[in-house]
Design an enzyme around this catalytic site. Structure first.
Site, PDB file in Angstrom:
ATOM      1  CD  GLU A   6      37.776  59.155  45.891  1.00  0.00           C
ATOM      2  OE1 GLU A   6      38.143  59.724  46.925  1.00  0.00           O
ATOM      3  OE2 GLU A   6      38.213  59.427  44.755  1.00  0.00           O
ATOM      4  CB  ALA A   7      31.314  56.026  46.132  1.00  0.00           C
ATOM      5  CE1 TYR A  55      38.552  36.381  33.695  1.00  0.00           C
ATOM      6  CE2 TYR A  55      38.806  33.982  33.712  1.00  0.00           C
ATOM      7  CZ  TYR A  55      38.870  35.208  34.367  1.00  0.00           C
ATOM      8  OH  TYR A  55      39.282  35.265  35.689  1.00  0.00           O
ATOM      9  N   GLY A  56      39.842  33.347  28.821  1.00  0.00           N
ATOM     10  CA  GLY A  56      40.941  32.380  28.861  1.00  0.00           C
ATOM     11  C   GLY A  56      42.203  32.923  28.203  1.00  0.00           C
ATOM     12  CB  VAL A  57      42.840  34.553  24.892  1.00  0.00           C
ATOM     13  CG1 VAL A  57      43.988  35.326  24.244  1.00  0.00           C
ATOM     14  CG2 VAL A  57      42.472  33.349  24.034  1.00  0.00           C
ATOM     15  CB  SER A  58      42.326  38.109  29.026  1.00  0.00           C
ATOM     16  OG  SER A  58      41.611  37.536  30.111  1.00  0.00           O
TER      17      SER A  58
END
Length: 277
Positions: A40-41, A194-197
């Site tokens: 939030e901040a 990361y690539g698979v995601s």
């Protein structure tokens, strides 16, 4: 109800590409623009920064890893605006190349946020997207690279036109399981969590677009995935070839496709051009 009935929302927008997408939408979208962030901040600080530039985004807390947080946002949008006009799913994480975290933990954490949490946002918010709404899932050409590095069997599955959302979820879970059991390479997976995601995000976008076509064709909602390119952000690093402003161009273009547009839909778009899949 808000005096402005139209609303655009960007996830993970307190910095990087998300922040610039909010800035551009504040300038070009005729309606309210909601900047969301997990912290939030930091989110409110980002809003203040844009207010200092004479823009007026709103802030709403959103942790995409928390289903209750997504539902609270959905209820707010429904109550204040009667739904949602533009959704940009930008929130995501990546481990640095030299991060010592074991690969199976990296796989679990990266897919949890980039694929499963993004899917949860779509599950909760797509039903409240209004007619002529626009949905943009920020993916990456690293997803396409991951696909190229999959076994032929996996490539065939991911490219299959009849692949269901449940099938895709099972494939993503299998990748995480295979990394835990140290058999992911033998099972035909690449070495990039990361690539698979992001492969998951691109394929999910195709599936969701197809469903919109079947169930809500008259509403003419357009949903696409995009690749912003290699951008100078905390995630992309200082050596990246593009500025954040350049990275935001395609997501903003897709978010602002004119009401009478019928395409692109269910595509992966880079530099405003549909990519071959």
């Amino acid at each position: 109800m808000s005096s402005s009935n139209c609303v655009a929302l960007v996830t993970g927008a307190n910095k990087g590409i998300g922040f610039v997408i909010v800035r551009d939408l504040c300038r070009r979208f005729s309606g309210d623009v909601v900047l969301t962030a997990r912290d939030e901040a930091r989110g409110r600080a980002a809003v203040q920064q844009l207010q200092a530039e004479g823009l007026s985004p709103l802030f709403h807390q959103l942790d995409i890893d928390d289903r209750q947080s997504i539902r609270a946002l959905r209820d707010f949008l429904r109550k204040e605006y009667g739904g949602l006009d533009v959704l940009v799913n930008n929130a995501g994480i990546a481990f640095k190349t030299d991060d010592p975290t074991p690969f199976d933990i990296q796989a679990e954490m990266t897919l949890k946020t980039n694929f499963f949490a993004t899917r949860n946002v779509c599950t909760e918010l797509l039903p409240i997207v209004k007619p002529h709404g626009r949905v943009v899932n920020v993916s990456s050409s690293q997803g396409s690279q991951a696909l190229e590095n999959c076994s032929e069997d996996l490539q065939e599955k991911f490219r299959c036109e009849t692949l269901t959302e449940e099938d895709l979820v099972d494939l993503m879970k299998k990748f995480v399981e295979d990394t835990k059991n140290e058999v992911h390479e033998r099972e035909g997976w690449p070495n990039s969590a990361y690539g698979v995601s992001k492969l998951g995000v691109t394929v999910l976008s195709r599936i969701l677009a197809r469903r919109l076509e079947e169930k809500r064709k008259a509403d003419r909602i357009l949903l696409n995935a995009c690749c912003p390119g290699w951008v100078k952000t905390d995630l992309g690093g200082a050596h990246a070839s593009r500025t954040v402003e350049e990275g935001a161009e395609t997501p903003v273009y897709l978010a602002l496709l004119p009401p009478d547009a019928t395409e692109p839909h269910g595509q992966l778009v880079r530099d405003k051009v549909v990519q071959n899949w």
